[in-house]
Design a protein around this motif. Structure first.
Motif, PDB file in Angstrom:
ATOM      1  N   SER A 192      -2.336   5.822  -5.842  1.00  0.00           N
ATOM      2  CA  SER A 192      -2.062   4.398  -5.674  1.00  0.00           C
ATOM      3  C   SER A 192      -2.613   3.603  -6.852  1.00  0.00           C
ATOM      4  O   SER A 192      -1.959   2.695  -7.378  1.00  0.00           O
ATOM      5  CB  SER A 192      -2.672   3.900  -4.359  1.00  0.00           C
ATOM      6  OG  SER A 192      -2.619   2.501  -4.264  1.00  0.00           O
ATOM      7  N   GLN A 193      -3.815   3.957  -7.272  1.00  0.00           N
ATOM      8  CA  GLN A 193      -4.416   3.287  -8.430  1.00  0.00           C
ATOM      9  C   GLN A 193      -3.569   3.516  -9.677  1.00  0.00           C
ATOM     10  O   GLN A 193      -3.296   2.592 -10.450  1.00  0.00           O
ATOM     11  CB  GLN A 193      -5.837   3.813  -8.649  1.00  0.00           C
ATOM     12  CG  GLN A 193      -6.652   3.045  -9.672  1.00  0.00           C
ATOM     13  CD  GLN A 193      -7.046   1.669  -9.173  1.00  0.00           C
ATOM     14  OE1 GLN A 193      -7.425   1.506  -8.007  1.00  0.00           O
ATOM     15  NE2 GLN A 193      -6.960   0.666 -10.029  1.00  0.00           N
ATOM     16  N   SER A 194      -3.126   4.748  -9.863  1.00  0.00           N
ATOM     17  CA  SER A 194      -2.302   5.081 -11.023  1.00  0.00           C
ATOM     18  C   SER A 194      -0.974   4.346 -11.006  1.00  0.00           C
ATOM     19  O   SER A 194      -0.428   3.997 -12.049  1.00  0.00           O
ATOM     20  CB  SER A 194      -2.060   6.597 -11.076  1.00  0.00           C
ATOM     21  OG  SER A 194      -1.247   6.953 -12.160  1.00  0.00           O
ATOM     22  N   LEU A 195      -0.449   4.074  -9.812  1.00  0.00           N
ATOM     23  CA  LEU A 195       0.829   3.389  -9.666  1.00  0.00           C
ATOM     24  C   LEU A 195       0.711   1.873  -9.775  1.00  0.00           C
ATOM     25  O   LEU A 195       1.712   1.151  -9.696  1.00  0.00           O
ATOM     26  CB  LEU A 195       1.455   3.728  -8.307  1.00  0.00           C
ATOM     27  CG  LEU A 195       2.036   5.139  -8.161  1.00  0.00           C
ATOM     28  CD1 LEU A 195       2.337   5.429  -6.702  1.00  0.00           C
ATOM     29  CD2 LEU A 195       3.284   5.304  -9.004  1.00  0.00           C
ATOM     30  N   GLY A 196      -0.498   1.374  -9.951  1.00  0.00           N
ATOM     31  CA  GLY A 196      -0.688  -0.072 -10.043  1.00  0.00           C
ATOM     32  C   GLY A 196      -0.804  -0.765  -8.707  1.00  0.00           C
ATOM     33  O   GLY A 196      -0.625  -1.991  -8.614  1.00  0.00           O
ATOM     34  N   LEU A 197      -1.138   0.006  -7.651  1.00  0.00           N
ATOM     35  CA  LEU A 197      -1.275  -0.563  -6.318  1.00  0.00           C
ATOM     36  C   LEU A 197      -2.740  -0.774  -5.938  1.00  0.00           C
ATOM     37  O   LEU A 197      -3.056  -0.975  -4.760  1.00  0.00           O
ATOM     38  CB  LEU A 197      -0.598   0.342  -5.284  1.00  0.00           C
ATOM     39  CG  LEU A 197       0.896   0.599  -5.486  1.00  0.00           C
ATOM     40  CD1 LEU A 197       1.432   1.555  -4.419  1.00  0.00           C
ATOM     41  CD2 LEU A 197       1.681  -0.708  -5.465  1.00  0.00           C
ATOM     42  N   SER A 198      -3.612  -0.719  -6.928  1.00  0.00           N
ATOM     43  CA  SER A 198      -5.045  -1.013  -6.750  1.00  0.00           C
ATOM     44  C   SER A 198      -5.724  -0.135  -5.712  1.00  0.00           C
ATOM     45  O   SER A 198      -6.691  -0.547  -5.075  1.00  0.00           O
ATOM     46  CB  SER A 198      -5.233  -2.494  -6.366  1.00  0.00           C
ATOM     47  OG  SER A 198      -4.709  -3.327  -7.375  1.00  0.00           O
ATOM     48  N   GLY A 199      -5.203   1.093  -5.529  1.00  0.00           N
ATOM     49  CA  GLY A 199      -5.835   2.022  -4.615  1.00  0.00           C
ATOM     50  C   GLY A 199      -5.546   1.764  -3.150  1.00  0.00           C
ATOM     51  O   GLY A 199      -6.124   2.429  -2.279  1.00  0.00           O
ATOM     52  N   ARG A 239      -6.551  11.158   1.767  1.00  0.00           N
ATOM     53  CA  ARG A 239      -6.841   9.745   1.484  1.00  0.00           C
ATOM     54  C   ARG A 239      -7.365   9.587   0.059  1.00  0.00           C
ATOM     55  O   ARG A 239      -6.920   8.687  -0.678  1.00  0.00           O
ATOM     56  CB  ARG A 239      -7.866   9.187   2.488  1.00  0.00           C
ATOM     57  CG  ARG A 239      -8.293   7.741   2.172  1.00  0.00           C
ATOM     58  CD  ARG A 239      -9.217   7.184   3.238  1.00  0.00           C
ATOM     59  NE  ARG A 239      -8.516   6.962   4.494  1.00  0.00           N
ATOM     60  CZ  ARG A 239      -7.807   5.870   4.774  1.00  0.00           C
ATOM     61  NH1 ARG A 239      -7.701   4.892   3.878  1.00  0.00           N
ATOM     62  NH2 ARG A 239      -7.219   5.752   5.940  1.00  0.00           N
ATOM     63  N   GLU A 240      -8.300  10.424  -0.343  1.00  0.00           N
ATOM     64  CA  GLU A 240      -8.837  10.327  -1.704  1.00  0.00           C
ATOM     65  C   GLU A 240      -7.748  10.549  -2.745  1.00  0.00           C
ATOM     66  O   GLU A 240      -7.680   9.844  -3.765  1.00  0.00           O
ATOM     67  CB  GLU A 240      -9.960  11.352  -1.886  1.00  0.00           C
ATOM     68  CG  GLU A 240     -11.214  11.045  -1.103  1.00  0.00           C
ATOM     69  CD  GLU A 240     -12.220  12.168  -1.143  1.00  0.00           C
ATOM     70  OE1 GLU A 240     -13.426  11.870  -1.250  1.00  0.00           O
ATOM     71  OE2 GLU A 240     -11.823  13.345  -1.069  1.00  0.00           O
ATOM     72  N   ILE A 241      -6.891  11.530  -2.494  1.00  0.00           N
ATOM     73  CA  ILE A 241      -5.796  11.811  -3.426  1.00  0.00           C
ATOM     74  C   ILE A 241      -4.831  10.632  -3.483  1.00  0.00           C
ATOM     75  O   ILE A 241      -4.430  10.181  -4.570  1.00  0.00           O
ATOM     76  CB  ILE A 241      -5.062  13.100  -2.998  1.00  0.00           C
ATOM     77  CG1 ILE A 241      -5.951  14.319  -3.237  1.00  0.00           C
ATOM     78  CG2 ILE A 241      -3.738  13.246  -3.756  1.00  0.00           C
ATOM     79  CD1 ILE A 241      -5.394  15.609  -2.657  1.00  0.00           C
ATOM     80  N   THR A 242      -4.458  10.109  -2.318  1.00  0.00           N
ATOM     81  CA  THR A 242      -3.477   9.023  -2.275  1.00  0.00           C
ATOM     82  C   THR A 242      -4.054   7.745  -2.864  1.00  0.00           C
ATOM     83  O   THR A 242      -3.335   6.981  -3.532  1.00  0.00           O
ATOM     84  CB  THR A 242      -3.002   8.793  -0.832  1.00  0.00           C
ATOM     85  OG1 THR A 242      -2.644  10.041  -0.238  1.00  0.00           O
ATOM     86  CG2 THR A 242      -1.779   7.885  -0.812  1.00  0.00           C
ATOM     87  N   ALA A 301       0.853  -1.194   0.000  1.00  0.00           N
ATOM     88  CA  ALA A 301       0.000   0.000   0.000  1.00  0.00           C
ATOM     89  C   ALA A 301       0.885   1.239   0.000  1.00  0.00           C
ATOM     90  O   ALA A 301       2.023   1.213   0.472  1.00  0.00           O
ATOM     91  CB  ALA A 301      -0.914  -0.001   1.220  1.00  0.00           C
ATOM     92  N   LEU A 302       0.361   2.316  -0.535  1.00  0.00           N
ATOM     93  CA  LEU A 302       1.078   3.586  -0.582  1.00  0.00           C
ATOM     94  C   LEU A 302       0.822   4.349   0.716  1.00  0.00           C
ATOM     95  O   LEU A 302      -0.327   4.549   1.115  1.00  0.00           O
ATOM     96  CB  LEU A 302       0.597   4.408  -1.786  1.00  0.00           C
ATOM     97  CG  LEU A 302       1.253   5.774  -2.004  1.00  0.00           C
ATOM     98  CD1 LEU A 302       2.751   5.640  -2.262  1.00  0.00           C
ATOM     99  CD2 LEU A 302       0.571   6.497  -3.183  1.00  0.00           C
ATOM    100  N   THR A 303       1.888   4.763   1.368  1.00  0.00           N
ATOM    101  CA  THR A 303       1.763   5.485   2.633  1.00  0.00           C
ATOM    102  C   THR A 303       1.289   6.914   2.391  1.00  0.00           C
ATOM    103  O   THR A 303       1.828   7.629   1.551  1.00  0.00           O
ATOM    104  CB  THR A 303       3.106   5.513   3.377  1.00  0.00           C
ATOM    105  OG1 THR A 303       3.518   4.170   3.637  1.00  0.00           O
ATOM    106  CG2 THR A 303       2.994   6.271   4.681  1.00  0.00           C
TER     107      THR A 303
END
Length: 296
Positions: free
Chosen positions: A231-238, A224-227, A177-179
C-alpha cells in the motif's frame, strides 16, 4: 553437469536457468514451442521442444542428462494428470542410475503451522493436495539421487504473489485503502527468487537421495505487514482493509484457501545439510524498492 530443466521460462525456473549457466552447467531446457525456445537459448541453454506428457521424448532427454530439475507445471486443471505422467516417465529413465533428480512441491502442502519443518505432517489445501503422493514417490525412487524442494511464497524481481496483493481492491473515498487477502493476521513464509534458485542448484549438486528441503528464508511476516508495505509503495500511505474470509474464497477460490493458511517456516534443514545461505533483501525490503502498477 548436463542438466535437463523443465519450467525454464517460468518465474522460478528462469532464475534457476540463469544460475545453472553461471555455475558452468550445460543445460537443456524443455519448452513447449519455438517462442519459448528462443527465450532459453538467449540465456545460454539448449532447447528441446516437447510436451510433458510425451513419455518417449521425456525418457530420451532424461537418459541423455546427468541430472534433472523439474519445475514445470501446466498451472491449470490438467496439472495433476500431466505431473503424474511426466514424473513417472522421468523416474523410469532415472531408475538405478544414481543420477540427481530435483522435484518441486511447496510449503503450502504442510497446511497452517507456527513452526513448520520438513517433518511437519502434510495437511495440504485442495489446490495442492495432489502433489503430496507424487513427491513421496520421488523421494523413494530406487537408485535415484532424488530430492524435493518446497518453496515458500516467492518474491523478487518484480514477480510472484506480491502482484496479486497489489492488484487487490481499493476501498472508496478520498483516502482509499488496499484490501488484504483475508483478515491479514495470517503469516506467509517467504523466500527471494534468487535465493530459492540457489537452493535448487545446491540440491542438484549435493543433496543425498530422498532429501526434502523447505525453501524458506525464515522471514514470516503477516499478510497485514506485507499489504501495508505494498500500500505504501502504491501511494496509499500504508492504508489497508481486511477482507472477510468468505469474500476471499469467493474471489480467489482454491487459491484463496492456500493464501489464507497461517505458516511460519525457517528453512534450517537446507542451511545445515547443503550450506544454503539466503542473503537477498527480505520481502518487506523488496517491496519498499519495488514500483507496483496501480490498479483499481
Amino acid at each position: 553437469m548436463r542438466v535437463l530443466l523443465t519450467g525454464g521460462t517460468g518465474y522460478i525456473g528462469g532464475t534457476v536457468l540463469e544460475r545453472l549457466i553461471v555455475k558452468g552447467h550445460q543445460v537443456t531446457a524443455l519448452v513447449r514451442n519455438s517462442d519459448k525456445a528462443k527465450v532459453v537459448r538467449a540465456k545460454g541453454a539448449e532447447a528441446a521442444i516437447a510436451d510433458l506428457s510425451d513419455g518417449e521424448a521425456i525418457r530420451k532427454l532424461v537418459a541423455e542428462s546427468d541430472g534433472v530439475i523439474h519445475l514445470a507445471s501446466p498451472g491449470d486443471e490438467t496439472g495433476a494428470a500431466v505431473e503424474e505422467v511426466a514424473v513417472a516417465n522421468m523416474l523410469r529413465a532415472l531408475q538405478n542410475t544414481g543420477k540427481a533428480f530435483v522435484h518441486t512441491t511447496g510449503v503450502w502442502d504442510h497446511g497452517s503451522g507456527s513452526a513448520i519443518t520438513e517433518s511437519t505432517p502434510m495437511n495440504a489445501p485442495r489446490l495442492t493436495a495432489w502433489r503430496v503422493p507424487i513427491a513421496e514417490r520421488v523421494r523413494t525412487a530406487p537408485g535415484v539421487r532424488s530430492s524435493v524442494v518446497a518453496p515458500a511464497v516467492v518474491y523478487g524481481r518484480g514477480g510472484g504473489l506480491l502482484n496479486l496483493v497489489a492488484a487487490g481492491q481499493r476501498t472508496a473515498g478520498d483516502a482509499p485503502a488496499l484490501t488484504m487477502i483475508g483478515p491479514g493476521d495470517q503469516h506467509w513464509s517467504t523466500v527471494h527468487v534468487d535465493d530459492v534458485a540457489e537452493l535448487y542448484i545446491l540440491a542438484l549438486e549435493k543433496a543425498s537421495a530422498g532429501s526434502y528441503f523447505l525453501g524458506a528464508s525464515g522471514v514470516n511476516p503477516t499478510v497485514r505487514e506485507i499489504t501495508e508495505a505494498v500500500s505504501q509503495s502504491l501511494g496509499l500511505s500504508g492504508r489497508v482493509q481486511a477482507e472477510p474470509v468468505a469474500h476471499t474464497l469467493e474471489r480467489l477460490g482454491l487459491h484463496g484457501e492456500a493464501l489464507l493458511l497461517d505458516q511460519q517456516a525457517s528453512g534450517e534443514t537446507a542451511r545445515r545439510a547443503l550450506g544454503w545461505a539466503p542473503s537477498r533483501p527480505t520481502v518487506l525490503e523488496d517491496i519498499a524498492a519495488t514500483s507496483f502498477e496501480s490498479a483499481s
